[in-house]
Scaffold this motif. Structure first.
Motif, PDB file in Angstrom:
ATOM      1  N   GLY A  86     -43.037-130.129 -80.310  1.00  0.00           N
ATOM      2  CA  GLY A  86     -42.580-128.752 -80.380  1.00  0.00           C
ATOM      3  C   GLY A  86     -42.387-128.268 -81.798  1.00  0.00           C
ATOM      4  O   GLY A  86     -41.884-128.993 -82.658  1.00  0.00           O
ATOM      5  N   MET A  87     -42.800-127.029 -82.042  1.00  0.00           N
ATOM      6  CA  MET A  87     -42.545-126.352 -83.313  1.00  0.00           C
ATOM      7  C   MET A  87     -41.309-125.477 -83.095  1.00  0.00           C
ATOM      8  O   MET A  87     -41.375-124.472 -82.390  1.00  0.00           O
ATOM      9  N   PRO A  88     -40.152-125.849 -83.647  1.00  0.00           N
ATOM     10  CA  PRO A  88     -38.923-125.107 -83.343  1.00  0.00           C
ATOM     11  C   PRO A  88     -39.015-123.655 -83.784  1.00  0.00           C
ATOM     12  O   PRO A  88     -39.570-123.345 -84.837  1.00  0.00           O
ATOM     13  N   GLY A 110     -34.435-127.086 -80.189  1.00  0.00           N
ATOM     14  CA  GLY A 110     -34.974-126.267 -81.263  1.00  0.00           C
ATOM     15  C   GLY A 110     -33.899-125.809 -82.229  1.00  0.00           C
ATOM     16  O   GLY A 110     -34.109-125.784 -83.448  1.00  0.00           O
ATOM     17  N   LEU A 111     -32.735-125.474 -81.692  1.00  0.00           N
ATOM     18  CA  LEU A 111     -31.629-125.049 -82.547  1.00  0.00           C
ATOM     19  C   LEU A 111     -31.153-126.195 -83.427  1.00  0.00           C
ATOM     20  O   LEU A 111     -30.907-126.008 -84.633  1.00  0.00           O
ATOM     21  N   ARG A 112     -31.021-127.386 -82.856  1.00  0.00           N
ATOM     22  CA  ARG A 112     -30.624-128.549 -83.662  1.00  0.00           C
ATOM     23  C   ARG A 112     -31.631-128.789 -84.787  1.00  0.00           C
ATOM     24  O   ARG A 112     -31.248-129.090 -85.926  1.00  0.00           O
ATOM     25  N   ALA A 113     -32.909-128.663 -84.453  1.00  0.00           N
ATOM     26  CA  ALA A 113     -33.949-128.893 -85.451  1.00  0.00           C
ATOM     27  C   ALA A 113     -33.869-127.864 -86.581  1.00  0.00           C
ATOM     28  O   ALA A 113     -33.941-128.217 -87.766  1.00  0.00           O
ATOM     29  N   MET A 122     -46.886-127.517 -79.925  1.00  0.00           N
ATOM     30  CA  MET A 122     -46.566-126.508 -78.916  1.00  0.00           C
ATOM     31  C   MET A 122     -45.440-125.618 -79.407  1.00  0.00           C
ATOM     32  O   MET A 122     -44.446-126.102 -79.942  1.00  0.00           O
ATOM     33  N   GLY A 123     -45.619-124.322 -79.220  1.00  0.00           N
ATOM     34  CA  GLY A 123     -44.568-123.409 -79.633  1.00  0.00           C
ATOM     35  C   GLY A 123     -45.011-121.964 -79.575  1.00  0.00           C
ATOM     36  O   GLY A 123     -45.735-121.552 -78.651  1.00  0.00           O
TER      37      GLY A 123
END
Length: 275
Positions: free
Chosen positions: A52-54, A69-72, A101-102
């Protein structure tokens, strides 16, 4: 030129078994953990990996992937760092397909031509960009394909016979069938409905069809794997990592890989049905 994705699906077809496609979020909760999980996934049973692309506005994602995603992002993850993680993974694995993916916004800000070139150079094999419809293929899909990347399109339960040809037109690598109406991880898929949908899609394409959104257990994976060329699992893996975060990187790696091993074992029973 044949991509790693195409090579992997050809090998799986020869074996007569469906693929296990796993998803994790880049940079969750940090780059070190992401790389450690990536490195461990193939041996645990992952055939393809979605990374995943945050992004700050993940409209298709459920709570688990939103939190990842938020953590990243809070940890400083960027698209450039994600590509460097792929490059580092490739130092030890030249065969496992990696699909980013994102959403389009981070790619647009990065610059499409630069992104395609850098992604290919890093060892990325394909893209899934959920907010780019076929009408916008000129924005990224066609440049990606020209650059040697597969562009994987999503079909959904609401993709009717009139819409499906447009969805399939420039798709390559595989077709990702979203098994439910809604966000990731929000409900369990219905195997009989999935079977009918997969057969409908296969009537219009020779590409493999992988099914995702809502698959959490080995039993569910096995039920879907009897009808599809691959099963995608994301939210359950992200949630397993989140639950183990206090234990540090080793605990998070084990939490993810133990579930992947269970899923892979479940899919192994689909061999005769998938052949």
């Amino acid at each position: 030129m044949t991509t790693r994705i195409e090579t992997r699906f050809a090998a799986l077809q020869a074996e007569g078994r469906p693929a296990l496609v796993t998803f994790i979020m880049a940079g969750d909760p940090d780059g070190e953990t992401t790389l450690a999980v990536l490195n461990a996934l193939p041996a645990a049973g992952a055939d393809l990996i979605e990374l995943g692309m945050p992004f700050s506005d993940p409209m298709a994602d459920g709570p688990a992937i939103q939190r990842a995603g938020l953590r990243a992002l809070q940890g400083g993850e960027t698209l450039a760092r994600t590509l460097e993680t792929v490059r580092a993974f490739r130092e030890g694995d030249a065969a496992t397909p990696i699909i980013l993916m994102g959403y389009f916004n981070p790619v647009y800000i990065y610059g499409v031509e630069r992104f395609v070139a850098d992604a290919k150079s890093a060892g990325v094999d394909g893209l899934i960009v959920v907010d780019l419809p076929p009408e916008m293929d000129d924005e990224l899909c066609l440049p990606a394909v020209r650059g040697g990347l597969n562009f994987v399109r999503l079909a959904t339960p609401t993709t009717d016979e009139k819409r499906l040809p447009a969805v399939l037109k420039n798709t390559s690598g595989f077709v990702y069938y979203v098994s439910i109406n809604g966000i990731t991880g929000s409900a369990a898929p219905d195997a009989s409905a999935v079977s009918a949908a997969v057969q409908r899609i296969k009537g219009q394409t020779s590409l493999p069809v992988c099914v995702g959104f809502g698959v959490r257990t080995a039993e569910q994976a096995r039920a879907i794997g009897r009808h599809a060329d691959g099963v995608v699992v994301g939210s359950a893996l992200v949630a397993a990592l989140e639950a183990a975060v206090e234990g540090g990187t080793p605990a998070m790696v084990e939490a993810v890989t133990s579930l992947v091993r269970e899923l892979a074992d479940g899919l192994s029973e689909c061999k005769l049905a998938a052949a």
